[in-house]
Design a protein around this motif. Structure first.
Motif, PDB file in Angstrom:
ATOM      1  N   SER A  18     -18.039  26.746  33.738  1.00  0.00           N
ATOM      2  CA  SER A  18     -17.502  25.532  33.226  1.00  0.00           C
ATOM      3  C   SER A  18     -16.191  25.105  33.746  1.00  0.00           C
ATOM      4  N   LYS A  19     -15.267  26.303  33.435  1.00  0.00           N
ATOM      5  CA  LYS A  19     -13.740  26.188  33.695  1.00  0.00           C
ATOM      6  C   LYS A  19     -13.588  26.531  35.265  1.00  0.00           C
TER       7      LYS A  19
ATOM      8  N   TYR B 110     -11.899  31.656  31.172  1.00  0.00           N
ATOM      9  CA  TYR B 110     -10.837  31.247  31.728  1.00  0.00           C
ATOM     10  C   TYR B 110     -10.092  32.168  32.920  1.00  0.00           C
TER      11      TYR B 110
ATOM     12  N   PHE C 295      -9.983  29.580  19.651  1.00  0.00           N
ATOM     13  CA  PHE C 295     -10.966  28.620  20.012  1.00  0.00           C
ATOM     14  C   PHE C 295     -11.896  28.633  18.836  1.00  0.00           C
TER      15      PHE C 295
ATOM     16  N   ARG D  90     -23.525  22.945  31.807  1.00  0.00           N
ATOM     17  CA  ARG D  90     -23.841  23.830  30.983  1.00  0.00           C
ATOM     18  C   ARG D  90     -24.513  24.976  31.171  1.00  0.00           C
TER      19      ARG D  90
ATOM     20  N   ASN E 163      -7.523  30.154  24.985  1.00  0.00           N
ATOM     21  CA  ASN E 163      -7.455  28.748  24.456  1.00  0.00           C
ATOM     22  C   ASN E 163      -7.302  29.097  22.796  1.00  0.00           C
TER      23      ASN E 163
ATOM     24  N   ASP F 243     -14.671  36.755  25.543  1.00  0.00           N
ATOM     25  CA  ASP F 243     -14.650  35.632  26.142  1.00  0.00           C
ATOM     26  C   ASP F 243     -13.701  35.309  27.166  1.00  0.00           C
TER      27      ASP F 243
ATOM     28  N   ASN G 291     -10.538  36.280  23.151  1.00  0.00           N
ATOM     29  CA  ASN G 291     -10.598  35.434  24.177  1.00  0.00           C
ATOM     30  C   ASN G 291      -9.138  35.307  25.021  1.00  0.00           C
TER      31      ASN G 291
ATOM     32  N   GLY H  75     -24.458  27.028  28.765  1.00  0.00           N
ATOM     33  CA  GLY H  75     -22.827  27.251  28.390  1.00  0.00           C
ATOM     34  C   GLY H  75     -22.625  28.822  27.749  1.00  0.00           C
ATOM     35  N   ALA H  76     -21.394  29.083  27.793  1.00  0.00           N
ATOM     36  CA  ALA H  76     -20.636  30.130  27.028  1.00  0.00           C
ATOM     37  C   ALA H  76     -20.901  29.843  25.676  1.00  0.00           C
ATOM     38  N   THR H  77     -21.052  28.738  25.219  1.00  0.00           N
ATOM     39  CA  THR H  77     -21.228  28.288  23.859  1.00  0.00           C
ATOM     40  C   THR H  77     -22.464  28.775  23.296  1.00  0.00           C
TER      41      THR H  77
END
Ligand SMILES: Cc1ncc(COP(=O)(O)O)c(C=O)c1O
Length: 389
Positions: free
Chosen positions: A236-237, A209, A126, A245, A178, A206, A174, A100-102
């Motif tokens: 993810s989006k 989106y 975010f 993930r 978000n 980031d 970002n 994931g980007a996380t």
């Protein structure tokens, strides 16, 4: 409390678990709640992507992969990014596949930050970049954009860098954003790049989106400032694949090598079958997000009109799937208290703006990644709540 927990990492003591997840868990227990809280698509992952993962499992692709990710995915991601956003990343050396980007955000900040460094974080945002900065002994410098329509101006960016010149290691961006839904056009990205290139600092951009813009096509910081940009993206989006993930970190080869070390020691490699699925998404479904985008846009318009009728002020968001709405003056301006009241009395759950850092108080984030029926129900309930107060 155990005797040893006191001796654990000091930085963790300053950090609280995600208030967004906490709020969401609390209200999830209430029956008949319309939940507009979460930042994830309500669509299913496209069928061709699911099939690719099923084949991969059946073919016993159950081993570790190259720590940077499978070749096919890195190549497909490179082509996707180049076709869509005119950014050029060598799949061999400049792309890392993360959980994931996380994980990409965590590994990037961990790789770049030394204790005492600082990171400029425009807010509302975010929140994840904040604890990731603090865990590394660095300091977030918040830059409240609420007085400028949630847009970071080049002047304010330059002023903030100048005032913190000795410690600034990076700026986080970002967009589409978000929680505000705001994004930047080419001139605006260029103006920020013109400021950033005067300094030896990273920009952690980031752009998860990027496929969800309504109107102008997304312009990447990776196109305009490749030498300093660490670009984050993923499936993810764009492909409704939050649970798979898979994220991307792209940047200069030597920078990616360093981030790759953190990634390797933390997770070895992203899940093999999920990587195969993401390869299929980029290779054979580059426009899967387009159909979703059209539906999000209709939902956005429905929600926006309903909220305006109910007295909420809200700039028309140009990307992602959130509205960041100002709570009407006659209602509780404490966003957390307002959200609990709304949840209890009207059975509509939205996230307090204060969760997104300075400038967010007095607002709520409403996700329109929800069915049209739920959005209509939410608008009716919010209207009734406003009428009764
Ligand atoms: C701005 C932003 N970046 C990153 C993420 C996390 O992305 P991923 O699911 O790929 O870890 C989110 C999820 O909500 C997000 O809103």
């Amino acid at each position: 409390m155990s005797r040893l927990s006191e001796s654990m990492k000091q930085e963790l003591k300053q950090i609280q678990p995600s208030s967004i997840l906490k709020f969401n868990q609390e209200i999830s227990k209430v029956p008949d709640m319309v939940k507009l809280t979460l930042g994830e698509p309500d669509f299913n992952t496209p069928d061709h992507v699911k099939q690719a993962a099923i084949h991969s499992i059946e073919n016993n692709e159950s081993h570790y992969t190259n720590s940077r990710g499978i070749d096919g995915l890195r190549k497909a991601a490179s082509k996707f990014l180049s076709d869509k956003y005119h950014v050029h990343y060598d799949p061999e050396t400049q792309i890392l596949i993360t959980t994931g980007a996380t994980e990409g955000i965590f590994s990037s900040l961990t790789a770049m930050l030394n204790p005492g460094d600082s990171v400029i974080i425009p807010t509302p945002i975010f929140p994840i970049y904040i604890p990731d900065t603090m865990l590394n002994g660095a300091k977030p410098i918040f830059l409240d954009t609420s007085d400028n329509g949630f847009i970071l101006s080049p002047e304010k960016l330059q002023e903030t860098i100048e005032a913190n010149k000795d410690t600034v290691k990076a700026v986080v961006l970002n967009f589409p954003s978000n929680p505000t839904g705001v994004t930047y056009n080419r001139d605006e990205v260029q103006a920020l790049a013109d400021v950033l290139k005067q300094y030896d600092i990273f920009v952690l951009s980031d752009e998860i989106y990027s496929e969800l813009t309504y109107g102008e096509h997304h312009v990447s910081m990776g196109e305009l400032l490749p030498d300093q940009t660490i670009l984050l993206n993923g499936v993810s989006k764009s492909h409704a694949m939050t649970g798979w993930r898979i994220g991307l970190v792209c940047g200069p080869a030597d920078v990616i090598t360093e981030i790759g070390k953190v990634h390797q020691f933390a997770i070895t490699s992203a899940t093999t079958n999920a990587q195969v699925a993401a390869e299929e998404a980029f290779k054979n479904g580059p426009d899967d997000g387009v159909a979703m985008r059209k539906i999000y846009q209709q939902r956005r318009d429905l929600l926006l009109a309903g909220l305006k009728d109910a007295g909420f002020e809200c700039a028309s968001p140009k990307g992602a799937f959130y509205l960041f709405a100002k709570i009407p003056a006659n209602l509780n301006q404490d966003s957390a208290a307002f959200c609990y009241e709304l949840a209890k009395e009207a059975k509509v759950a939205v996230i307090p703006g204060a969760s997104f850092g300075p400038g967010g108080e007095g607002y709520v984030r409403i996700s329109y990644a929800a069915s049209t029926a739920d959005l209509k129900k939410a608008v009716e309930r919010i209207q009734k709540f406003v009428d009764q107060h």
